[in-house]
Each structure stands twice: as C-alpha cells, then as structure tokens.
Design a protein around this motif. Structure first.
Motif, mmCIF file in Angstrom:
data_model
loop_
_atom_site.group_PDB
_atom_site.id
_atom_site.type_symbol
_atom_site.label_atom_id
_atom_site.label_comp_id
_atom_site.label_asym_id
_atom_site.label_seq_id
_atom_site.Cartn_x
_atom_site.Cartn_y
_atom_site.Cartn_z
ATOM 1 N N SER A 128 0.796 -1.226 0.000
ATOM 2 C CA SER A 128 0.000 0.000 0.000
ATOM 3 C C SER A 128 0.834 1.284 0.000
ATOM 4 O O SER A 128 0.309 2.362 -0.262
ATOM 5 C CB SER A 128 -0.917 0.005 1.227
ATOM 6 O OG SER A 128 -0.154 -0.144 2.415
ATOM 7 N N VAL A 156 -3.262 -9.701 -0.544
ATOM 8 C CA VAL A 156 -3.255 -8.383 0.104
ATOM 9 C C VAL A 156 -3.105 -7.351 -1.008
ATOM 10 O O VAL A 156 -2.187 -7.440 -1.824
ATOM 11 C CB VAL A 156 -2.077 -8.266 1.094
ATOM 12 C CG1 VAL A 156 -2.155 -6.942 1.858
ATOM 13 C CG2 VAL A 156 -2.059 -9.443 2.071
ATOM 14 N N GLN A 185 -2.941 5.849 6.174
ATOM 15 C CA GLN A 185 -2.192 5.920 4.909
ATOM 16 C C GLN A 185 -2.973 6.658 3.814
ATOM 17 O O GLN A 185 -2.509 6.742 2.672
ATOM 18 C CB GLN A 185 -1.814 4.509 4.425
ATOM 19 C CG GLN A 185 -0.843 3.791 5.361
ATOM 20 C CD GLN A 185 -0.539 2.385 4.886
ATOM 21 O OE1 GLN A 185 -0.105 2.169 3.753
ATOM 22 N NE2 GLN A 185 -0.762 1.396 5.753
ATOM 23 N N VAL A 202 -7.470 -2.015 9.219
ATOM 24 C CA VAL A 202 -7.321 -0.676 9.796
ATOM 25 C C VAL A 202 -6.511 -0.758 11.085
ATOM 26 O O VAL A 202 -6.844 -1.523 11.983
ATOM 27 C CB VAL A 202 -8.688 -0.052 10.119
ATOM 28 C CG1 VAL A 202 -8.524 1.415 10.465
ATOM 29 C CG2 VAL A 202 -9.639 -0.209 8.946
ATOM 30 N N ARG A 204 -3.754 2.252 12.778
ATOM 31 C CA ARG A 204 -3.583 3.462 13.582
ATOM 32 C C ARG A 204 -4.857 4.247 13.806
ATOM 33 O O ARG A 204 -5.066 4.790 14.882
ATOM 34 C CB ARG A 204 -2.506 4.365 12.939
ATOM 35 C CG ARG A 204 -1.097 3.867 13.176
ATOM 36 C CD ARG A 204 -0.114 4.531 12.245
ATOM 37 N NE ARG A 204 -0.229 4.035 10.879
ATOM 38 C CZ ARG A 204 0.470 4.500 9.854
ATOM 39 N NH1 ARG A 204 1.314 5.510 10.036
ATOM 40 N NH2 ARG A 204 0.321 3.973 8.651
HETATM 41 O O1 NUP Z 1 0.750 -3.505 1.727
HETATM 42 C C1 NUP Z 1 0.611 -3.551 2.939
HETATM 43 N N1 NUP Z 1 0.391 -2.411 3.627
HETATM 44 C C2 NUP Z 1 0.203 -2.392 4.993
HETATM 45 O O2 NUP Z 1 -0.006 -1.318 5.559
HETATM 46 C C3 NUP Z 1 0.648 -4.757 3.641
HETATM 47 C C4 NUP Z 1 0.446 -4.769 5.017
HETATM 48 N N2 NUP Z 1 0.446 -5.933 5.673
HETATM 49 N N3 NUP Z 1 0.255 -3.583 5.692
HETATM 50 C C5 NUP Z 1 0.032 -3.609 7.150
HETATM 51 O O3 NUP Z 1 -1.285 -3.161 7.403
HETATM 52 C C6 NUP Z 1 0.941 -2.718 7.976
HETATM 53 O O4 NUP Z 1 2.105 -3.408 8.356
HETATM 54 C C7 NUP Z 1 0.061 -2.394 9.162
HETATM 55 O O5 NUP Z 1 0.093 -3.475 10.080
HETATM 56 C C8 NUP Z 1 -1.339 -2.352 8.577
HETATM 57 C C9 NUP Z 1 -1.828 -0.968 8.237
HETATM 58 O O6 NUP Z 1 -1.870 -0.187 9.387
HETATM 59 P P1 NUP Z 1 -2.338 1.353 9.416
HETATM 60 O O7 NUP Z 1 -1.648 2.052 8.293
HETATM 61 O O8 NUP Z 1 -3.833 1.348 9.259
HETATM 62 O O9 NUP Z 1 -1.908 1.827 10.764
#
Ligand code: NUP
Length: 223
Positions: A128, A156, A185, A202, A204
């Motif tokens: 992402s 994912v 993000q 989701v 943070r």
């Molecule tokens: O592509 C990805 N992006 C991502 O943010 C793959 C992930 N696994 N994550 C995970 O998703 C990241 O490590 C975090 O645990 C979660 C997003 O968290 P937030 O941005 O909502 O805090």
C-alpha cells in the motif's frame, strides 16, 4: 500452470469486513484495545511490532477475541517458510501473510502447512505504500496468478490505490482480498470495498484513537 488447487478454508466470518491491525508494542495495550472493540472486527492482524515485543503467545490470547492473522510477510526458501508457518499456526494463528515475490515453491510451502491447520494464507501482491510502485506494482497481476496457482486463500491489495484493487480483483477471481491502507495511509474504506476488497485492514486510525471503540464504530457506519 493454471491447474486448480484446493484452497485452505478459514473460519474468518465476513461480518463487519473490518480487520484490526494491532501494531501496538505491549500485550496489555493489545488486549485492552482488542477487548474494547470486541465484536466489531472480523479478525485481528498482528505483526512484527507486537510479536517482537511480546512473543508468539499474544496470538493465542487475542484469538479468544477474534481469529488472528499473523503478518510476518513470510519471504524465505520453502523449508524455512514451512518452519515459520508451523510456528505461527501452532501458536494459534488462523491465517498468515506471506510474500508472493519469492515464487511458487515458497508460497506453496506456506499453503501446505496452512492446509494441515485448516488455516489461510494471504499472499502479498502490491503493497500500500508509495514504494510499492517501484518493484511490486509492475508484477502484481502475476503475483495474483501465483496466489491462485499455489492455492492461497487470498491476497493483500492496496486500499491506497482502489484502481489497483479493481485490477487485481479482475485477476484474482474468487480469492479473498484483504486491503490495508485505510485511514492513516490515506485510503478510503468505502472506495476499497467498492473496488473489490472483501476486508479492509485498519490500524492506527483505531488503536491511536482516544476512543478505539468509537473509532471502530464510526468505520462500521461507513459500510
Ligand atoms: O501492503 C501492505 N500495507 C500495509 O499497511 C501490507 C500490510 N500488511 N500492511 C500492514 O497493514 C501494515 O504493516 C500495518 O500493520 C497495517 C496498516 O496499518 P495502518 O496504516 O492502518 O496503521
């Protein structure tokens, strides 16, 4: 190469379509947020921050509240992947997240173990964050094909780029799509789900909120 493979079947029930990413670094904080938001999330995703801080035992604790997906983005040779997956499933994980870029044999090693535990493997295709455009995005559709061939449960895909979820959904057929990037993000929950994600992840925007339950309920209202 496109022979159909039986996919492992999980117990994650599609209800809220929300997965909580619990990247807090203490067991107490993790348990309190998970309990406060109990009943809202279809699964809880734990990754390096929490597991490196508190160990694998957090998985079993949290799985009393919701099915746990272990997000270590497994990316090794088949034998090592096999060992890692065995650890995670025996610790109580319902699903694991593994990288697809390591190739078919490595991903299949994860799927083999998952099948034995009736668990799920979600293959990372395009991440992402912006940097994913450098190396991942150009081959993401091929990684979706690999997820299909290897028998993964899902992929994912990035909530930060709904148009990419749409493209990856076309390639993914009936695979489950879990999608991080909502909130902190910049991704939109509604756009991600409309583009074809089954679940939004989701983190943070819930666990950093002064009132995690209210934040989670506000997300529910959007669906
Ligand atoms: O592509 C990805 N992006 C991502 O943010 C793959 C992930 N696994 N994550 C995970 O998703 C990241 O490590 C975090 O645990 C979660 C997003 O968290 P937030 O941005 O909502 O805090």
């Amino acid at each position: 190469i496109f022979r159909a493979t039986k996919r492992p079947g999980g117990i994650m029930k599609k209800n809220s379509r929300l997965i909580l990413a619990l990247d807090v670094e203490s067991r107490d904080k993790a348990n309190s947020i998970a309990s406060e938001t109990e009943g809202i999330f279809d699964a809880i995703k734990v990754g390096y921050p929490l597991m490196l801080s508190e160990g694998l035992s957090v998985i079993k604790e949290l799985s009393n509240i919701a099915p746990v997906i272990a997000d270590l983005k497994i990316a090794d040779i088949p034998n090592t992947n096999h060992l890692i997956c065995n650890r995670l499933f025996s610790a109580g994980a319902q699903g694991v997240i593994a990288h697809a870029f390591t190739g078919r044999d490595s991903l299949e090693a994860c799927v083999d173990v998952a099948k034995r535990w009736s668990g799920d493997v979600y293959a990372v295709t395009e991440m992402s964050h912006p940097g994913a455009l450098e190396f991942m995005a150009p081959v993401a559709e091929r990684m979706v094909m690999l997820a299909l061939v290897a028998g993964a449960s899902g992929i994912v895909a990035p909530a930060t780029r709904p148009e990419r979820i749409r493209a990856l959904r076309r390639a993914a057929g009936g695979l489950t799509i879990i999608s991080p990037g909502v909130g902190a993000q910049g991704g939109s929950l509604r756009d991600a789900l409309e583009a074809g994600a089954d679940y939004a992840i989701v983190g943070r925007s819930v666990y950093e909120s002064a009132n995690p339950r209210a934040a989670a309920e506000a997300l529910l209202d959007l669906i």
